[in-house]
Design a protein around this motif. Sequence first.
Motif, short mmCIF file in Angstrom:
data_model
loop_
_atom_site.label_atom_id
_atom_site.label_comp_id
_atom_site.label_asym_id
_atom_site.label_seq_id
_atom_site.Cartn_x
_atom_site.Cartn_y
_atom_site.Cartn_z
N ARG A 123 -8.06 4.24 -8.23
CA ARG A 123 -8.32 3.59 -6.95
C ARG A 123 -7.77 4.43 -5.79
O ARG A 123 -8.40 4.53 -4.73
CB ARG A 123 -7.70 2.20 -6.93
CG ARG A 123 -8.04 1.40 -5.66
CD ARG A 123 -7.56 -0.04 -5.78
NE ARG A 123 -6.11 -0.14 -5.84
CZ ARG A 123 -5.42 -0.48 -6.92
NH1 ARG A 123 -6.05 -0.73 -8.07
NH2 ARG A 123 -4.09 -0.56 -6.89
N VAL A 124 -6.62 5.05 -5.99
CA VAL A 124 -5.99 5.82 -4.92
C VAL A 124 -6.54 7.24 -4.84
O VAL A 124 -6.82 7.75 -3.75
CB VAL A 124 -4.46 5.86 -5.13
CG1 VAL A 124 -3.81 6.84 -4.16
CG2 VAL A 124 -3.87 4.47 -4.94
N GLN B 112 -6.04 2.34 -13.61
CA GLN B 112 -6.87 1.70 -12.59
C GLN B 112 -6.33 1.98 -11.19
O GLN B 112 -7.08 2.31 -10.26
CB GLN B 112 -6.96 0.20 -12.83
CG GLN B 112 -7.75 -0.19 -14.07
CD GLN B 112 -7.72 -1.69 -14.33
OE1 GLN B 112 -7.22 -2.46 -13.52
NE2 GLN B 112 -8.26 -2.11 -15.48
N ALA B 113 -5.00 1.86 -11.03
CA ALA B 113 -4.39 2.11 -9.73
C ALA B 113 -4.53 3.58 -9.34
O ALA B 113 -4.81 3.91 -8.18
CB ALA B 113 -2.92 1.72 -9.77
N MET C 26 1.67 6.78 -6.83
CA MET C 26 0.59 7.64 -7.30
C MET C 26 0.84 9.10 -6.96
O MET C 26 0.49 10.00 -7.74
CB MET C 26 -0.74 7.18 -6.69
CG MET C 26 -1.18 5.79 -7.16
SD MET C 26 -1.23 5.59 -8.96
CE MET C 26 0.24 4.58 -9.27
N THR D 47 2.35 1.79 -3.48
CA THR D 47 1.35 2.33 -4.40
C THR D 47 1.10 3.80 -4.13
O THR D 47 0.99 4.61 -5.07
CB THR D 47 0.03 1.54 -4.27
OG1 THR D 47 0.26 0.17 -4.58
CG2 THR D 47 -1.01 2.09 -5.23
N HIS E 86 0.84 -1.21 0.00
CA HIS E 86 0.00 0.00 0.00
C HIS E 86 0.87 1.25 0.00
O HIS E 86 0.55 2.25 -0.67
CB HIS E 86 -0.93 0.00 1.21
CG HIS E 86 -2.04 -1.01 1.09
ND1 HIS E 86 -3.10 -1.05 1.99
CD2 HIS E 86 -2.27 -2.00 0.20
CE1 HIS E 86 -3.91 -2.04 1.65
NE2 HIS E 86 -3.42 -2.62 0.57
N ALA F 237 -3.41 -0.50 -16.46
CA ALA F 237 -3.18 -0.89 -15.06
C ALA F 237 -2.83 0.34 -14.22
O ALA F 237 -3.28 0.49 -13.08
CB ALA F 237 -2.06 -1.92 -14.97
N TYR G 28 4.92 1.17 -14.10
CA TYR G 28 3.82 0.47 -14.76
C TYR G 28 4.12 0.34 -16.25
O TYR G 28 4.37 1.34 -16.94
CB TYR G 28 2.50 1.23 -14.57
CG TYR G 28 1.92 1.10 -13.18
CD1 TYR G 28 0.94 0.14 -12.90
CD2 TYR G 28 2.35 1.92 -12.15
CE1 TYR G 28 0.41 0.02 -11.63
CE2 TYR G 28 1.83 1.81 -10.87
CZ TYR G 28 0.86 0.84 -10.62
OH TYR G 28 0.35 0.72 -9.36
#
Length: 337
Positions: A306-307, A302-303, A272, A268, A265, A299, A294
């Motif tokens: 999400r964040v 999407q990440a 981000m 990520t 986590h 992908a 990446y």
Amino acid sequence: MLREVLGANEADRVADWLLAGLELKSTLFHVGEYCGVYQASTGGHQRASFHVVLDGGCYLHVGADGDREASTTELRAGDAVFLLSDVPHALSPSATPPADLSVRTGTMTPLPSAPHPSTSPTAQPFVALACGFFEFRTDLDTLVLGLLPNPIVARRASGRLDGMTQVFALIQAEARRPGETPSPLLARLTDLLFYYALREAVHAEDVAPGMWRLMRRDAFGRLAAAIIESPGERWTTDSMAEFVNMSRARFCKQFTEVGGQPPAHFVTLVRMKTAAALLRAGVSLPDAAEQVGYQSESAFAQAFKRVTGIQPGAWRRQAVNASAQPAATASVAYPLH
């Protein structure tokens, strides 16, 4: 990669990384003074808030919440406290915590035009305050706050940050300007004070469990600095465990226990945050994705969503629009205490 010991300079670098791109905005101020018996708070509004002690002194009482124990902290002239979430708290003249933090007593009166002269120890207790709310503009900023101690208390007497002392002096001068409406510069000055307060928090010894405490540990601190320096590397659980010379199981257990979240986590979030800065600077989506590790643009998208809560393209457009608009200081007229 960065493998030297995470000393004071490296800790400051991590703080600078956290601050980079953090969009803080103070939106409301109430300046005044309490004398005698009082119990004040900015709690209950579902917003982050701050208190700057302009003169006198008081005690900050913070209630227990989850893993956080109740605490009492003495505040003196020049100190500031930033509550990063709406936690139960109260300011009072007594070191004894009140039975009910939600109760408010006493009346805030207008701030006198000059500080109080030195008084005897038997004089009535008083505190002059500049208080208000602040917010962060994006979900990503809110996630970054999870890495920080809460509350953040900045001490003028620490002597480490000359800039913080100078900002406080400006806040004092603006707070005592004549007129019924607080100076609009107070919001900007408090934004600056928060950034200095965060740097001060790097050196605090009583940091609660969380990512900040984890970064202060030698091995984990070096790992965090290395991830921040090279987010595009292949940071798997195995490679991170090898970096700190631990078994995979021991690494995951200690990282999660101290940091409050799994290592993946954190990786990520670093990626981000770095990607957000790249997109804000005009880097293309494919290049930003590649620079943070990446190979697949989908992908990465999407990440990122999400964040941050939004697609990277939308983030980039918002950043461009925000930079083209003049800054404004909002003001909301309702009592804080």
